[in-house]
Design a protein around this motif. Structure first.
Motif, PDB file in Angstrom:
ATOM      1  N   VAL A 100       3.133  -4.593   8.377  1.00  0.00           N
ATOM      2  CA  VAL A 100       3.839  -3.420   7.850  1.00  0.00           C
ATOM      3  C   VAL A 100       5.091  -3.122   8.643  1.00  0.00           C
ATOM      4  O   VAL A 100       6.152  -2.801   8.099  1.00  0.00           O
ATOM      5  N   VAL A 101       5.018  -3.211   9.998  1.00  0.00           N
ATOM      6  CA  VAL A 101       6.188  -2.911  10.826  1.00  0.00           C
ATOM      7  C   VAL A 101       6.855  -4.182  11.338  1.00  0.00           C
ATOM      8  O   VAL A 101       7.688  -4.132  12.233  1.00  0.00           O
ATOM      9  N   ILE A 107      10.205  -0.815  15.848  1.00  0.00           N
ATOM     10  CA  ILE A 107      10.126  -0.358  14.446  1.00  0.00           C
ATOM     11  C   ILE A 107       8.871   0.473  14.219  1.00  0.00           C
ATOM     12  O   ILE A 107       8.883   1.518  13.554  1.00  0.00           O
ATOM     13  N   GLY A 108       7.743   0.027  14.745  1.00  0.00           N
ATOM     14  CA  GLY A 108       6.496   0.763  14.582  1.00  0.00           C
ATOM     15  C   GLY A 108       6.571   2.149  15.164  1.00  0.00           C
ATOM     16  O   GLY A 108       6.128   3.136  14.556  1.00  0.00           O
ATOM     17  N   VAL A 110       9.263   3.917  15.717  1.00  0.00           N
ATOM     18  CA  VAL A 110      10.203   4.722  14.930  1.00  0.00           C
ATOM     19  C   VAL A 110       9.537   5.239  13.657  1.00  0.00           C
ATOM     20  O   VAL A 110       9.651   6.418  13.296  1.00  0.00           O
ATOM     21  N   ILE A 111       8.837   4.337  12.940  1.00  0.00           N
ATOM     22  CA  ILE A 111       8.169   4.765  11.699  1.00  0.00           C
ATOM     23  C   ILE A 111       7.102   5.822  11.995  1.00  0.00           C
ATOM     24  O   ILE A 111       6.981   6.828  11.288  1.00  0.00           O
ATOM     25  N   PHE A 112       6.329   5.584  13.063  1.00  0.00           N
ATOM     26  CA  PHE A 112       5.301   6.556  13.418  1.00  0.00           C
ATOM     27  C   PHE A 112       5.936   7.908  13.752  1.00  0.00           C
ATOM     28  O   PHE A 112       5.455   8.964  13.332  1.00  0.00           O
ATOM     29  N   THR A 113       7.023   7.885  14.512  1.00  0.00           N
ATOM     30  CA  THR A 113       7.697   9.134  14.879  1.00  0.00           C
ATOM     31  C   THR A 113       8.215   9.856  13.642  1.00  0.00           C
ATOM     32  O   THR A 113       8.099  11.079  13.523  1.00  0.00           O
ATOM     33  N   ILE A 114       8.790   9.094  12.697  1.00  0.00           N
ATOM     34  CA  ILE A 114       9.296   9.713  11.472  1.00  0.00           C
ATOM     35  C   ILE A 114       8.164  10.366  10.693  1.00  0.00           C
ATOM     36  O   ILE A 114       8.286  11.498  10.186  1.00  0.00           O
ATOM     37  N   LEU A 115       7.023   9.667  10.567  1.00  0.00           N
ATOM     38  CA  LEU A 115       5.879  10.240   9.845  1.00  0.00           C
ATOM     39  C   LEU A 115       5.390  11.523  10.515  1.00  0.00           C
ATOM     40  O   LEU A 115       5.062  12.514   9.847  1.00  0.00           O
ATOM     41  N   LEU A 233      -0.381   4.540  12.534  1.00  0.00           N
ATOM     42  CA  LEU A 233       0.061   4.530  11.143  1.00  0.00           C
ATOM     43  C   LEU A 233      -1.122   4.662  10.182  1.00  0.00           C
ATOM     44  O   LEU A 233      -1.046   5.351   9.162  1.00  0.00           O
ATOM     45  N   ILE A 237      -0.930   8.127   7.834  1.00  0.00           N
ATOM     46  CA  ILE A 237      -0.670   8.103   6.386  1.00  0.00           C
ATOM     47  C   ILE A 237      -1.666   8.990   5.625  1.00  0.00           C
ATOM     48  O   ILE A 237      -1.260   9.833   4.813  1.00  0.00           O
TER      49      ILE A 237
END
Length: 682
Positions: A100-101, A107-108, A110-115, A233, A237
């Motif tokens: 996924v990342v 990247i992981g 960043v995505i986790f922080t955004i979520l 993640l 989710i």
């Protein structure tokens, strides 16, 4: 084991399983299944929140929110145990961390922080604030809603069962929003816990990888960091899905359809808006440097959709309230007589109020009037004549009038597109100040779209039809005697004859005519005494009519036959609070009685009589200020003439005789004595 039994045990067993997650190590295969269950459950709850028509249809949501949060935290603990112990945590977490990342730690993260930012700072904060405000305003508006239910019940718009159901719904709504206020805190706490857990996994995994596994720092950081990000993640989710579901539930307004249906109906119903938006998208496509295909496709799609949306009707539908086709010009005497006929009870509406009776526009006035006729029949024992409803160009706009036998007895306002807000803090609401026609309460006609805002101020909000029907009900009760015709008395007598033929045959017409019976019943209704127990009234009239047929004696005989039933409407909290006459004053009043053509009259000094009446009215007002309304009791011979005198200055005061307040089950509390001497001395 059937499905009902299984559903009863599923949630308790699930909670026990969640507790076991915290202490019992799980194999990675079982963890994969539970993580998949967590994701699917979050999606199911989100879609259910979108399809409910009102929040109370998903009343289990606050409790479900707590269980789902506990389940996610249990999975966090179980996955953390596997990551730190074995350096792996199943295929689902590995897939999220690798595929996924893209296998990139940066990247992981960043995505986790955004979520986390989306969930914690946007959705959770907003949902929590809406839940808090909704809970506060729902609790503040609860008394007003209860009063509105009581008003509908008193007006005959609903029955007792419906009133109980609505009261239960109001209570359930307050409980629901109160629980949602606390449930929103679970969502916020879950987001904070997710951040803390991922930090623990990163630090703990890095240390374990180097100290226990003998990995170099780069490899330890890569392995445990990707697993930790995948774990974060996987849990964030479903947490995000639950946060969105919470926001949907607390912001969902009651409607007739699900969210998708309402959104489509309200977003796509305006042809002009669709055309302008589509044209704007095409214009944007012409800007140099922008991709043209997406904007052209969207613009063309909106323009095509606009052609399929029906044009909004700009003309108001005019409804002819009078049933039947327009009558031809009267030419025969029969037609003239039909036009001359005076309706016993009618509602006249201004032209802009005809929507109240137009079912196609949502008007339910006629149905409410039918409900009122049923309530009056059960309350007073008379059947109201059919209520004719028609429009008139002679009335000012937004005005209605109630007429009895062609005579106007009440008028009021019911402006279109407005609701009546009753309360003490209406200054901040736009609208026209007014006075409620029945209870004389200060109110304000506010736009219907501000109904929720008015309720949040603690005001009681009443729709136009309820205002009119409540006013009509009060007029009917006040003028019940005028509405009781001789034909109505004949119908009541014929109906009684089917069950108590002997009573009717003895009284009518051998002892009394229908006209004499009508006058007795009208006299009782004038004083607010129901005539439902017609058999007992006729029995009392039969006994008295054998001695004499003067109306005053017949009325007292009918009231005496009803006995405590006359006093029952005045009982509050199991007690009948009464005002009595000073024994010496009562004796003097009885001695002063003189029989005239219209019944017994009190022949006493006018100043003394005025003092008695004023003192009785003053003590009744004092009792009303204390929260209760007493009745004035006196000797049976004195009741009728004293009632006529008191009615001139205090028509709301009820005068009963000693025979009407007697009974072993009746608890009487004397709240005052009328002397009538102080006023004379003054």
């Amino acid at each position: 084991m059937n499905f009902r039994r299984l559903s009863t045990l599923a949630l308790p067993l699930g909670v026990v399983g969640i507790i076991l997650l915290l202490v019992v190590p799980l194999p990675s295969e079982l963890l994969d299944f539970l993580i998949a269950t967590n994701i699917v459950t979050g999606l199911l709850i989100l879609l259910t929140a979108m399809y409910v028509k009102r929040p109370l249809d998903f009343s289990i949501f606050p409790s479900l929110l707590l269980v789902a949060t506990l389940f996610r935290l249990g999975l966090n603990v179980a996955s953390t145990r596997l990551i730190l112990r074995d350096g792996e945590a199943g295929k689902v977490i590995h897939a999220f961390g690798d595929f996924v990342v893209g296998g990139s730690l940066v990247i992981g993260l960043v995505i986790f922080t955004i979520l986390v930012v989306i969930q914690f700072l946007v959705i959770t904060n907003g949902a929590g604030r809406v839940a808090e405000v909704g809970a506060r305003f729902t609790l503040e508006a609860m008394p007003g809603k209860q009063m509105a239910i009581d008003a509908d019940l008193n007006a005959g718009l609903i029955d007792e069962e419906t009133a109980r159901t609505r009261r239960a719904e109001v209570t359930a709504e307050a409980d629901f929003y109160g629980a949602m206020d606390g449930g929103a805190k679970f969502v916020k706490g879950d987001a904070i816990a997710g951040i803390i857990i991922i930090l623990i996994n990163l630090i703990g995994g890095f240390i374990i990888g180097m100290v226990q596994k003998g990995l170099d720092p780069a490899e330890a950081l890569h392995r445990y960091s990707l697993l930790t990000v995948g774990d974060g993640l996987v849990t964030q989710i479903p947490a995000l899905l639950m946060s969105v579901a919470t926001g949907l539930i607390v912001t969902r307004a009651t409607s007739q359809g699900d969210m998708g249906t309402d959104a489509a109906a309200q977003l796509l119903r305006h042809r002009t808006a669709l055309r302008i938006t589509g044209g704007g998208a095409i214009v944007i496509a012409l800007i140099p440097g922008l991709p043209k295909l997406p904007f052209l496709v969207l613009g063309a799609g909106l323009l095509l959709l606009a052609q399929r949306v029906p044009a909004t009707e700009t003309t108001d539908k005019v409804v002819d309230v009078d049933a039947g086709p327009v009558a031809p010009t009267p030419e025969t005497p029969e037609q003239l007589m039909q036009q001359m006929r005076v309706d016993p009870l009618e509602i006249v509406l201004a032209p802009d109020l005809v929507d109240l009776v137009d079912a196609a526009s949502g008007g339910d006035l006629l149905d409410r009037v039918r409900s009122l006729r049923r309530k009056i029949a059960l309350e007073l024992g008379i059947v109201l004549p059919p209520v004719r409803t028609r429009d008139s160009l002679d009335l000012p706009l937004s005005t209605y009038a109630v007429r009895i036998s062609g005579v106007e007895v009440g008028t009021g306002l019911a402006p279109a597109g407005k609701v009546l807000a009753l309360g003490d803090h209406l200054e901040g609401l736009p609208g026209t100040s007014t006075t409620e026609p029945v209870f004389g309460l200060a109110g304000k006609w506010v736009p219907a779209e501000l109904r929720h805002q008015a309720e949040m101020t603690g005001a009681t909000v009443v729709d136009r039809a309820s205002v009119l029907v409540t006013h009509l009900a009060e007029i009917v009760r006040t003028n019940a005697a005028r509405l009781l015709s001789r034909e109505d008395v004949k119908s009541l007598t014929d109906s009684l004859k089917t069950t108590d033929a002997a009573v009717v045959d003895e009284l009518v017409p051998s002892l009394l005519t229908l006209g004499e019976v009508q006058r007795v019943l009208q006299a009782m209704l004038e004083e607010g005494v129901p005539v439902r127990d017609l058999a007992r009234i006729y029995e009392g009239l039969s006994l008295r009519a054998k001695v004499g047929t003067d109306q005053a004696s017949l009325v007292e005989a009918a009231r005496a036959a009803l006995g405590p039933a006359v006093a029952a409407p005045h009982i509050r909290d199991g007690k009948l609070r009464v005002l009595t006459l000073d024994p010496l004053l009562e004796h003097q009043l009885v001695e002063s009685l003189r029989v005239t053509e219209v019944g017994a009259q009190i022949s006493m000094d006018p100043g003394r009589v005025e003092a008695v009446v004023e003192e009785a009215a003053r003590k009744v007002r004092m009792a009303e200020d204390a929260g209760f309304t007493p009745v004035l009791v006196c000797a049976p011979a004195l009741r009728a003439p004293l009632r006529r005198l008191v009615a001139m200055s205090a028509p709301a005061v009820s005068v009963l005789s000693y025979s009407e307040v007697s009974g072993p089950e009746l608890v009487i509390e004397t709240v005052g004595v009328v002397h009538g001497a102080n006023a004379v001395a003054a």
